[in-house]
Design an enzyme around this catalytic site. Structure first.
Site, short mmCIF file in Angstrom:
data_model
loop_
_atom_site.label_atom_id
_atom_site.label_comp_id
_atom_site.label_asym_id
_atom_site.label_seq_id
_atom_site.Cartn_x
_atom_site.Cartn_y
_atom_site.Cartn_z
N ASP A 11 0.12 47.61 -82.67
CA ASP A 11 0.17 48.43 -81.46
C ASP A 11 -0.44 49.79 -81.81
O ASP A 11 -1.01 49.97 -82.90
CB ASP A 11 1.61 48.51 -80.91
CG ASP A 11 2.55 49.34 -81.77
OD1 ASP A 11 2.13 49.80 -82.86
OD2 ASP A 11 3.72 49.53 -81.37
N CYS A 68 3.38 47.77 -86.54
CA CYS A 68 3.79 48.64 -85.44
C CYS A 68 4.47 49.85 -86.10
O CYS A 68 4.30 50.07 -87.30
CB CYS A 68 4.66 47.92 -84.42
SG CYS A 68 6.33 47.46 -84.95
N THR A 70 7.61 50.51 -86.84
CA THR A 70 8.59 50.10 -87.87
C THR A 70 8.27 48.74 -88.48
O THR A 70 8.86 48.38 -89.49
CB THR A 70 9.98 49.97 -87.23
OG1 THR A 70 9.89 49.01 -86.17
CG2 THR A 70 10.48 51.31 -86.69
N GLY A 71 7.45 47.95 -87.82
CA GLY A 71 7.22 46.56 -88.22
C GLY A 71 8.26 45.62 -87.62
O GLY A 71 8.13 44.40 -87.72
N GLY A 73 9.67 45.52 -84.18
CA GLY A 73 9.43 44.97 -82.84
C GLY A 73 8.35 43.89 -82.85
O GLY A 73 8.50 42.82 -82.23
N HIS A 101 10.15 32.22 -101.12
CA HIS A 101 11.34 31.55 -100.58
C HIS A 101 11.21 31.16 -99.11
O HIS A 101 11.81 30.18 -98.68
CB HIS A 101 12.57 32.45 -100.73
CG HIS A 101 13.02 32.59 -102.15
ND1 HIS A 101 14.25 33.13 -102.48
CD2 HIS A 101 12.42 32.27 -103.32
CE1 HIS A 101 14.38 33.13 -103.81
NE2 HIS A 101 13.28 32.62 -104.34
N ARG A 112 5.21 53.81 -89.66
CA ARG A 112 5.97 55.06 -89.68
C ARG A 112 7.05 55.06 -90.75
O ARG A 112 7.75 56.06 -90.93
CB ARG A 112 6.62 55.29 -88.30
CG ARG A 112 5.60 55.57 -87.21
CD ARG A 112 6.27 55.61 -85.83
NE ARG A 112 5.29 55.94 -84.80
CZ ARG A 112 5.48 55.73 -83.50
NH1 ARG A 112 6.61 55.18 -83.07
NH2 ARG A 112 4.55 56.05 -82.62
N HIS A 136 13.84 25.50 -100.98
CA HIS A 136 13.40 26.41 -99.91
C HIS A 136 12.73 25.64 -98.78
O HIS A 136 12.83 26.02 -97.62
CB HIS A 136 12.46 27.47 -100.48
CG HIS A 136 13.07 28.26 -101.59
ND1 HIS A 136 14.18 29.05 -101.40
CD2 HIS A 136 12.75 28.34 -102.91
CE1 HIS A 136 14.50 29.62 -102.56
NE2 HIS A 136 13.66 29.20 -103.49
#
Ligand code: RB5
Length: 144
Positions: A11, A68, A70-71, A73, A101, A112, A136
């Site tokens: 974004d 984005c 924060t990663g 959303g 894993h 950010r 896994h």
């Protein structure tokens, strides 16, 4: 990094970090599919998470990279799509274990919250680390 086609999307908050990551991927000889956004103008991260998920599930790209603020959303958005295992990574241990894993096929980074050099390291490790399989795989099978 191994040769592969990598899709990338962000974004507005992730636009600058996306550009830096694309530069690194291309310098490493990778084919990069840039799905936008193309400026710092405000957009909605679910649109870009969905576009990237489509590129990966259709086979246009082998792996995906999302950015984005924060990663978080954009990872949530991508994970709503069947076949996507998007891992929000804040350090290289996250990136390594997401591959070993969780067989994550998408990495989500926060522009950010994560410094550019750490983000680049996370991506490099994400792309060069293999899945361990075994127990896994059984757990991934249960994700559907
Ligand atoms: C956009 O301001 C911001 O909310 C978005 O980039 C992301 O951090 C959401 O998870």
């Amino acid at each position: 990094m191994a040769a592969a086609s990598i899709a990338i999307a962000s974004d507005h908050a992730g636009f600058d970090l996306k550009a830096a990551l694309i530069e690194d991927l291309q310098a490493a000889g990778m084919a990069v599919l840039d799905l936008g956004t193309d400026s710092r103008d405000s957009v909605d991260y679910p649109d870009y998470g969905a576009a990237l998920a489509q590129a990966v599930t259709s086979g246009k790209a082998t792996r995906g990279v999302l950015v984005c603020g924060t990663g978080i959303g954009i990872a949530i958005a991508a994970n709503r799509h069947k076949g996507i295992r998007a891992a929000h990574c804040r350090d290289t241990t996250d990136a390594r274990l997401a591959r070993q894993h969780n067989d994550a096929n998408v990495i989500a980074l926060g522009a950010r919250t994560t410094g550019i050099e750490v983000a680049k390291d996370c991506l490099r490790i994400f792309l060069s680390t293999g899945f361990e399989g075994g127990r896994h795989q059984r757990r991934i099978d249960k994700l559907g």
